[in-house]
Design an enzyme around this catalytic site. Structure first.
Site, PDB file in Angstrom:
ATOM      1  N   SER A  37       0.811  -1.218   0.000  1.00 53.58           N
ATOM      2  CA  SER A  37       0.000   0.000   0.000  1.00 53.58           C
ATOM      3  C   SER A  37       0.843   1.267   0.000  1.00 53.58           C
ATOM      4  O   SER A  37       0.445   2.280  -0.584  1.00 53.58           O
ATOM      5  CB  SER A  37      -0.954   0.004   1.196  1.00 53.58           C
ATOM      6  OG  SER A  37      -0.226   0.017   2.420  1.00 53.58           O
ATOM      7  N   GLU A  94      -5.573  -3.045 -24.474  1.00 52.65           N
ATOM      8  CA  GLU A  94      -5.171  -3.936 -23.392  1.00 52.65           C
ATOM      9  C   GLU A  94      -4.596  -3.149 -22.215  1.00 52.65           C
ATOM     10  O   GLU A  94      -4.882  -3.432 -21.055  1.00 52.65           O
ATOM     11  CB  GLU A  94      -4.139  -4.945 -23.907  1.00 52.65           C
ATOM     12  CG  GLU A  94      -4.679  -5.956 -24.893  1.00 52.65           C
ATOM     13  CD  GLU A  94      -5.673  -6.894 -24.236  1.00 52.65           C
ATOM     14  OE1 GLU A  94      -5.379  -7.417 -23.147  1.00 52.65           O
ATOM     15  OE2 GLU A  94      -6.759  -7.103 -24.815  1.00 52.65           O
ATOM     16  N   ARG A 130       1.928  -8.330 -17.699  1.00 57.62           N
ATOM     17  CA  ARG A 130       2.124  -8.166 -19.139  1.00 57.62           C
ATOM     18  C   ARG A 130       3.518  -8.533 -19.632  1.00 57.62           C
ATOM     19  O   ARG A 130       3.762  -8.503 -20.837  1.00 57.62           O
ATOM     20  CB  ARG A 130       1.827  -6.714 -19.517  1.00 57.62           C
ATOM     21  CG  ARG A 130       0.410  -6.281 -19.203  1.00 57.62           C
ATOM     22  CD  ARG A 130      -0.614  -7.083 -19.981  1.00 57.62           C
ATOM     23  NE  ARG A 130      -1.966  -6.576 -19.781  1.00 57.62           N
ATOM     24  CZ  ARG A 130      -3.030  -6.965 -20.463  1.00 57.62           C
ATOM     25  NH1 ARG A 130      -2.895  -7.890 -21.398  1.00 57.62           N
ATOM     26  NH2 ARG A 130      -4.222  -6.464 -20.213  1.00 57.62           N
TER      27      ARG A 130
END
Length: 285
Positions: free
Chosen positions: A79, A100, A235
């Site tokens: 966080s 994408e 990715r």
């Protein structure tokens, strides 16, 4: 090769989080002498925010900012990475690729080229990575012929590239034809169809439908560092689309330069096809 066709993306850092000195905050915790050991704004604000969770300014562990951030990554305290962001300006990617990329909405902001407002008569097309070998054969950087001299055959990859290139140019001709015909049609209907800007938008939104997914787009993409890690993890795998994997390996290089301690656990590894993927032992931070 025609400048209509793009082999690889380009990206530039255009913004990053910078911390502001705030001695009052440190004094309120009894640690006026606390010092960061990093000169990178994103790393400094992350350390400042994280130490506030545990009031650890006055008694930091040995090793300074580097040791602190390494510990944060190892324990998965992700966080605090959301306090710092890096903005990149990107060109030379396809609409398919951007579709994408913008699916990563959490912790990001995107401003993309509008195909409704911008005339695309001078647009370019991004060569899919799979077709690059064929392109180099056609353009003279490789031998496009296979087989003995008496029985030459055109290489399938070169044939595929030629077919792809032809369709791109045909789509551009169709775009210009649609724009021209609709402009001519609107010009004969007086001024009752909205402003000139409205009419151009309606024409271009109709004409853009004939352009392929490999049409170039440009965007500015901002992500906090937790979001960047998530994007790169998802990715840059071998299973990811080749174009976005190539792009995100470039992203990793750029964001690493802005906050090296936050990405030093990543490594690039070569794949059999000559491309790269990224790995880290600390996933889902």
């Amino acid at each position: 090769m025609s400048d209509r066709f793009i082999e690889a993306p380009s990206a530039w850092v255009v913004g990053r989080t910078e911390d502001m000195p705030c001695p009052e905050w440190l004094e309120s915790w009894g640690a006026p002498g606390f010092q960061h050991t990093s000169d990178k704004g994103p790393e400094r604000i992350i350390e400042l925010a994280g130490r506030g969770c545990y009031r650890s300014y006055a008694s930091p562990r040995p090793g300074g900012t580097q040791a602190y951030i390494k510990h944060i990554i190892e324990v998965g305290h992700g966080s605090v990475l959301e306090h710092a962001a890096v903005s990149l300006a990107v060109r030379g990617i396809s609409r398919s690729c951007s579709a994408e990329l913008i699916r990563h909405k959490a912790g990001t902001g995107v401003s993309e080229l509008s195909q409704r407002f911008v005339d695309l008569a001078d647009t370019k097309f991004v060569i899919p990575p799979k077709l690059l070998a064929g392109m180099r054969m056609v353009e003279g950087d490789g031998d496009p012929w296979v087989g003995p001299p008496r029985h030459r055959e055109w290489h399938p990859e070169a044939m595929a590239y030629d077919a792809w290139k032809s369709r791109c140019l045909e789509s551009l001709d169709a775009y210009e034809s649609v724009v021209g015909r609709l402009t001519e049609s609107d010009s004969g209907r007086g001024q009752d169809r909205g402003t000139s800007t409205d009419r151009r938008k309606r024409i271009r939104e109709a004409a853009r439908s004939v352009l392929p997914g490999c049409t170039e787009t440009a965007l500015v993409f901002t992500g906090n560092l937790r979001a960047w890690r998530n994007i790169i993890e998802q990715r840059c795998t071998p299973q990811a689309d080749a174009e976005i994997r190539r792009l995100c390996c470039l992203f990793l290089k750029l964001v690493s330069a802005e906050a090296p301690l936050l990405f030093e656990d990543y490594s690039l590894e070569l794949l059999p096809d000559g491309t790269y993927h990224a790995t880290t032992p600390h996933r889902k931070i």
